[in-house]
Write a protein that holds these residues in place. Structure first.
Motif, PDB file in Angstrom:
ATOM      1  N   HIS A   1       0.967  -1.137   0.189  1.00  0.00           N
ATOM      2  CA  HIS A   1       0.077  -0.049  -0.035  1.00  0.00           C
ATOM      3  C   HIS A   1       0.823   1.421  -0.120  1.00  0.00           C
ATOM      4  CE1 HIS A   1      -3.678  -2.462   0.581  1.00  0.00           C
ATOM      5  NE2 HIS A   1      -2.918  -3.205   1.890  1.00  0.00           N
ATOM      6  N   LEU A   2       1.933   1.116   0.791  1.00  0.00           N
ATOM      7  CA  LEU A   2       3.069   2.318   1.023  1.00  0.00           C
ATOM      8  C   LEU A   2       3.538   2.346  -0.727  1.00  0.00           C
ATOM      9  CD1 LEU A   2       4.664   1.951   4.160  1.00  0.00           C
ATOM     10  CD2 LEU A   2       2.843   3.686   3.561  1.00  0.00           C
ATOM     11  N   ALA A   3       3.882   1.444  -1.253  1.00  0.00           N
ATOM     12  CA  ALA A   3       4.354   1.621  -2.505  1.00  0.00           C
ATOM     13  C   ALA A   3       3.415   2.145  -3.505  1.00  0.00           C
ATOM     14  CB  ALA A   3       4.828   0.427  -3.031  1.00  0.00           C
ATOM     15  N   ALA A   4       2.053   1.827  -3.328  1.00  0.00           N
ATOM     16  CA  ALA A   4       1.230   2.190  -4.391  1.00  0.00           C
ATOM     17  C   ALA A   4       0.840   3.797  -3.951  1.00  0.00           C
ATOM     18  CB  ALA A   4      -0.142   1.614  -4.256  1.00  0.00           C
ATOM     19  N   GLY A   5       0.674   4.228  -2.781  1.00  0.00           N
ATOM     20  CA  GLY A   5       0.652   5.471  -2.385  1.00  0.00           C
ATOM     21  C   GLY A   5       1.862   6.116  -2.984  1.00  0.00           C
ATOM     22  N   LYS A   6       2.957   5.671  -2.708  1.00  0.00           N
ATOM     23  CA  LYS A   6       4.246   6.565  -3.034  1.00  0.00           C
ATOM     24  C   LYS A   6       4.217   6.891  -4.792  1.00  0.00           C
ATOM     25  CE  LYS A   6       9.420   6.381  -3.384  1.00  0.00           C
ATOM     26  NZ  LYS A   6      10.557   5.433  -2.879  1.00  0.00           N
ATOM     27  N   ALA A   7       3.433   5.892  -5.583  1.00  0.00           N
ATOM     28  CA  ALA A   7       3.494   6.167  -6.671  1.00  0.00           C
ATOM     29  C   ALA A   7       2.785   7.495  -7.123  1.00  0.00           C
ATOM     30  CB  ALA A   7       3.081   4.648  -7.448  1.00  0.00           C
ATOM     31  N   VAL A   8       1.715   7.321  -6.494  1.00  0.00           N
ATOM     32  CA  VAL A   8       0.471   8.268  -6.735  1.00  0.00           C
ATOM     33  C   VAL A   8       0.996   9.546  -6.178  1.00  0.00           C
ATOM     34  CG1 VAL A   8      -1.742   9.199  -5.772  1.00  0.00           C
ATOM     35  CG2 VAL A   8      -1.484   6.808  -6.406  1.00  0.00           C
ATOM     36  N   ASP A   9       1.864   9.816  -5.062  1.00  0.00           N
ATOM     37  CA  ASP A   9       2.317  10.944  -4.656  1.00  0.00           C
ATOM     38  C   ASP A   9       3.402  11.404  -5.615  1.00  0.00           C
ATOM     39  OD1 ASP A   9       1.091  11.068  -2.400  1.00  0.00           O
ATOM     40  OD2 ASP A   9       2.517  10.291  -1.291  1.00  0.00           O
ATOM     41  N   GLU A  10       4.370  10.504  -6.142  1.00  0.00           N
ATOM     42  CA  GLU A  10       5.349  11.018  -7.047  1.00  0.00           C
ATOM     43  C   GLU A  10       4.496  11.665  -8.451  1.00  0.00           C
ATOM     44  OE1 GLU A  10       7.522   7.272  -7.807  1.00  0.00           O
ATOM     45  OE2 GLU A  10       8.783   7.515  -6.085  1.00  0.00           O
ATOM     46  N   LYS A  11       3.445  11.063  -8.837  1.00  0.00           N
ATOM     47  CA  LYS A  11       2.812  11.695 -10.034  1.00  0.00           C
ATOM     48  C   LYS A  11       2.104  12.928  -9.683  1.00  0.00           C
ATOM     49  CE  LYS A  11      -1.011  10.515 -13.150  1.00  0.00           C
ATOM     50  NZ  LYS A  11      -1.781   9.514 -13.698  1.00  0.00           N
TER      51      LYS A  11
END
Length: 327
Positions: free
Chosen positions: A177-187
């Protein structure tokens, strides 16, 4: 090894027990890999339950060792148990399934049981173990001797171990979930931050303009007050009164609420006037004035403790005491 055999052995070969008897008193003689000394010990695998070990010399077969009733290699058993001598009584109680004197009963039972068969979810398993361990806290509400302290420490270590296990599982399950959230944040975060930074730049420019307007308004108010006082003084002089009219101490000027700023696009913005600290001209005076504030006192306590931790001893205005903390 039977109690009768151990008793007979101890009465016929007393000298073979000398190393172990001294070790029970904290006096450890020479220790060499694979060269056992006769006696009673305990050992465990990492994170496992303590198990009793008996090592003795048999005139017919040579060195013999039992670990929790299992025949084991004497030299290998010695390598791992030699720094943990125990009394004969402790060995017998352990062989009967009782915990050692410094073991908490709940901890010993949990470690001996190991993991569940898999029927329970890991969260449910850890929950049961934690609740079981917490139920043992009552026995250590007051610690008044070294033996109780050792058992209490066992329970503390077990609770810390369970806490770490739960946190490890939490971290593992949360990672995707953190990895998915990080990907959203980076975008999206670069866009969010750029737009917000631009908006804040405009806000600060408008704020600076409103501050200049306020300063000009205050200047006009002061000049108007000075003109009024000068006119009153002149009127008195024309009437023959020569007393100089002294300006009274200025009262705080009422803060006029500036008009909201209306935009052709989007919502209007209100303008709030507040007094802010521009600079500190007398730190000791400010410190004395604020010293009764709880936040200031809390900060001073922390700074004093930091100074004590750094080895300072000349701190005025405090008393100290020695306190033992378990790490």
């Amino acid at each position: 090894m039977t109690a009768q055999a151990i008793g007979a052995l101890s009465s016929t070969i007393v000298n073979r027990w000398a190393w172990w008897q001294a070790a029970l008193k904290g006096i450890f003689g020479p220790m060499h890999e694979g060269e056992p000394q006769q006696g009673f010990y305990r050992t465990r695998f990492k994170g496992g339950k303590w198990e009793p070990v008996a090592i003795w010399w048999d005139e017919d077969t040579g060195w013999v060792a039992y670990r929790n009733g299992r025949d084991v290699d004497p030299g290998e058993a010695w390598n791992f148990c030699r720094t943990h001598p125990i009394t004969r009584e402790a060995y017998d109680r352990a062989m009967d399934g009782q915990p050692f004197d410094d073991e908490d009963a709940t901890v010993a039972a949990q470690v001996a049981a190991g993991h569940n068969s898999g029927d329970l979810d890991i969260a449910d398993e850890l929950k049961d173990q934690i609740e079981s361990a917490l139920a043992g806290l009552k026995a250590y509400e007051t610690v008044d001797n070294d033996a109780t302290a050792a058992k209490a420490l066992s329970l503390r270590n077990r609770l810390n171990e369970l806490s770490n296990k739960a946190d490890k599982v939490r971290t593992e399950q949360k990672a995707p979930h953190l990895a998915a959230g990080k990907a959203v944040d980076e975008k999206w975060q670069p866009l969010v931050k750029k737009a917000k930074a631009g908006a804040d730049t405009v806000r600060d420019a408008i704020g600076a303009f409103e501050t200049r307007k306020l300063q000009e308004q205050r200047k006009r108010e002061r000049e108007a007050e000075q003109a009024r006082l000068a006119a009153e003084q002149a009127a008195r002089e024309q009437q023959g009164e020569t007393a100089v009219v002294e300006a009274p101490a200025p009262a705080p000027a009422p803060v006029a609420a500036p008009a909201p700023i209306k935009a052709a696009y989007g919502k209007a913005a209100s303008v709030k006037v507040s007094t802010v600290v521009k600079d500190v001209t007398d730190w000791p005076a400010l410190a004395v004035y604020m010293s009764n504030h709880p936040d200031c006192q809390d900060l001073l306590r922390k700074l004093a403790q930091r100074a004590l931790d750094a080895g300072r001893t000349n701190i005025p205005g405090i008393t100290t005491e020695e306190k033992a903390a378990v790490r």
